[in-house]
Every structure is written in C-alpha cells, then in structure tokens.
Design an enzyme around this catalytic site. Sequence first.
Site, PDB file in Angstrom:
ATOM      1  N   ASP A 112       0.942  -1.182   0.078  1.00 33.84           N
ATOM      2  CA  ASP A 112       0.000  -0.098   0.115  1.00 33.84           C
ATOM      3  C   ASP A 112       0.845   1.326  -0.007  1.00 33.84           C
ATOM      4  OD1 ASP A 112      -2.832   1.010   0.370  1.00 33.84           O
ATOM      5  OD2 ASP A 112      -1.898   1.701   2.030  1.00 33.84           O
ATOM      6  N   ARG A 113       0.549   2.277   1.161  1.00 37.92           N
ATOM      7  CA  ARG A 113       1.387   3.432   1.070  1.00 37.92           C
ATOM      8  C   ARG A 113       2.939   3.219   0.869  1.00 37.92           C
ATOM      9  NH1 ARG A 113      -1.572   6.498  -1.414  1.00 37.92           N
ATOM     10  NH2 ARG A 113      -0.570   8.426  -0.634  1.00 37.92           N
ATOM     11  N   ARG A 116       4.436   2.690  -2.276  1.00 37.99           N
ATOM     12  CA  ARG A 116       4.637   3.828  -2.978  1.00 37.99           C
ATOM     13  C   ARG A 116       6.169   4.300  -2.436  1.00 37.99           C
ATOM     14  NH1 ARG A 116       0.420   3.927  -5.823  1.00 37.99           N
ATOM     15  NH2 ARG A 116      -1.531   3.119  -4.770  1.00 37.99           N
ATOM     16  N   HIS A 157     -11.172   7.392  -0.917  1.00 42.70           N
ATOM     17  CA  HIS A 157     -10.445   8.065   0.242  1.00 42.70           C
ATOM     18  C   HIS A 157      -9.117   8.682  -0.430  1.00 42.70           C
ATOM     19  CE1 HIS A 157      -8.906   4.141  -0.615  1.00 42.70           C
ATOM     20  NE2 HIS A 157      -7.612   4.404   0.020  1.00 42.70           N
ATOM     21  N   TRP A 158      -8.919   8.532  -1.660  1.00 39.36           N
ATOM     22  CA  TRP A 158      -8.131   9.129  -2.556  1.00 39.36           C
ATOM     23  C   TRP A 158      -8.279  10.502  -2.569  1.00 39.36           C
ATOM     24  CZ3 TRP A 158      -4.352   7.012  -6.534  1.00 39.36           C
ATOM     25  CH2 TRP A 158      -3.382   6.031  -5.866  1.00 39.36           C
ATOM     26  N   TYR A 221      -1.504  11.559   1.800  1.00 37.61           N
ATOM     27  CA  TYR A 221      -2.324  11.578   0.846  1.00 37.61           C
ATOM     28  C   TYR A 221      -2.234  12.658  -0.084  1.00 37.61           C
ATOM     29  CZ  TYR A 221      -4.185   7.098   1.421  1.00 37.61           C
ATOM     30  OH  TYR A 221      -4.569   5.662   1.616  1.00 37.61           O
ATOM     31  N   HIS A 285      -7.266  -6.588  -0.038  1.00 32.55           N
ATOM     32  CA  HIS A 285      -6.246  -5.436  -0.065  1.00 32.55           C
ATOM     33  C   HIS A 285      -5.168  -5.795   0.895  1.00 32.55           C
ATOM     34  CE1 HIS A 285      -4.153  -1.853  -0.436  1.00 32.55           C
ATOM     35  NE2 HIS A 285      -4.495  -1.434   0.673  1.00 32.55           N
TER      36      HIS A 285
END
Length: 305
Positions: A112-113, A116, A157-158, A221, A285
């Site tokens: 997930d984050r 990134r 949520h993005w 975000y 997820h």
Amino acid sequence: MDAFESFTITTQTEPRVDIFGLKSGDASSSQKPPLLLLHGFPQTHHIWHRVAPQLTEAYTVILIDLRGYGQSSKPDGVASYAKSAMARDCAAVMTQLGYHDDETPFFVCAHDRGARVAHKLCVDYHTRVRAAILLDICPTLAMYEATSFEFARAYFHWFLLIQPAPLPETMLLANPRKVAEAFMGGRPGGAGLRIFAPECWERYVAGLGDEATVHAMCDDYRAAATVDLDEARADIKEGRLIKCPLKVLWGQHGVIEKCFDAVKEWKQVSSKDVAVEGHSVDSGHYIPEQVPDVVVSEIKQFFAV
C-alpha cells in the site's frame, strides 16, 4: 515478535525525524541478507506480525513505522510526506543499521502506501535495493491518470483525504472506530475484520483517533496528489526508473485486478532490462494479514539467496 529488538533512529537531514522500528537478530544476523518491510495506510509495522517471524532464519528482518505513522515522528507540512522524503528515511535507517552502500544492498517488500515509498526508494537509491516486492498497488501517477468511475468509487479516500485541512481530519476523528470498521472491514474480498489480530486492530484504531497521526496520514495523501505526481513525471522524463528485479502481487478481489494491468504499468516505470513479474493472489487489499503464508512463500522464492 519476541525475536525482534526495537530501535529509534534519528535521520540526519532537516527536518530531523525519529523513525521507530524492529530488527531481528541473533549470532548469525551479520551473514543474513537484510530485508526491509514497509506498511500501508492506516496501519503500522504490525501488519507484518504473521510474516516477519517466518523470515528470520533466512533474513535479517527490519520493520519500521513510516514517518507520520505509529511511533515515528509526524513532521508538519505536505512536502514532509513526499515519497522521496519517506524513501530517504528508509535509506537513513538502513545506513545506520550498517547497510550503508551498494556493497550491502537490501531487499524490500512493501504494501500500500509503503509500496509507494518503496517505488521511490528503488528509483532514488537504485544501487542499494537488491530486489523489491510491491503489494496491491500500481504507480501513483498511473492510477490518478487512469481514474474511472469504478476506481473513484472503490478508492474514494484518495479524493477525500487530499481535501484541505481540517475537513478530512475532522471526519476521521469524529468516530475513529466506526471509520476503521466501515473502511477496513468493508473492502471487497477482505473477509471482514476477522483477518486482523485484535491487538493489531486496536493499534490501527488508536492511530485513527490520534490528531497528529490523522493529520499526517492526510498529508501523506495530499503529497501523493501533488508533489509525488510532479516527482513521478520528472523521473519518467529524465529516465530515472526502477533498476532492480521487481515482483508485484495484488488481491484478485480488489481494484488493481479490476481496473489496471499491474505488470504492464510497472514495466512502464522500470528499465527495459529489468525483470518485472507479478500475479494476483486470493486476497483482498490487506495481503500480509489475510494471506501471510503466501507472502512468505513469495519472498523466499523471489529473494532466494
């Protein structure tokens, strides 16, 4: 995770931040290849509690709380959550743990984050990352540029969390437990809340109830929708690409499966001579918590030494 020792490392770049983490260790640790594990939103290093203990015989395992999350610092400002800044934290941690040049490269597995952050780590510190596994993401730029109704509905949520403060912060903090239950328990194919260990679940709920953590999460975000996109475009334009072997895994019940060609998208941001492979797994997820044995198997196979 009894076989792990905690640490806090202060980065040397301004603003300095404290990064909290855990490291496995025994008499043979110096001979084991290092493996860095990075969590996602709205979680902490605890996502790896079913994965990390199964890897300590083969690897020196390092888990951290990303800046803004868990027990790590929560600096002010959207720019503080650029994935380049968060990747710099990871590099600093590994340096201070003794893995400080291209003679001691490390493996990375991230969700997930955190994935990134790992993407930027692979680009900015390409001589230090030996190989990477990324869980349930496509490149941020590709995902935003290909936004469809299906994607926006699933990843609402993005678009909520990037709104100016204090709107999203106020909404999350109004009822953190209900937010966590509805958001994390309601994702497709996730098998509800039963995949989360109670003690880990309470950590996640606590984070969503902490004002500083929630503001940092939103800034994470916000950075993804601003500075990260600018940096991603610059990296592509200037040929700064992933240069290590890469595997991508995604939940077959989630948005990556429905909306993206993950392997194709990752090849677009990797050097032509780099092997990029991947496939879906029978999960939602939260792959490390829902199918930990699959993650362990994939790590041992792809990071074989």
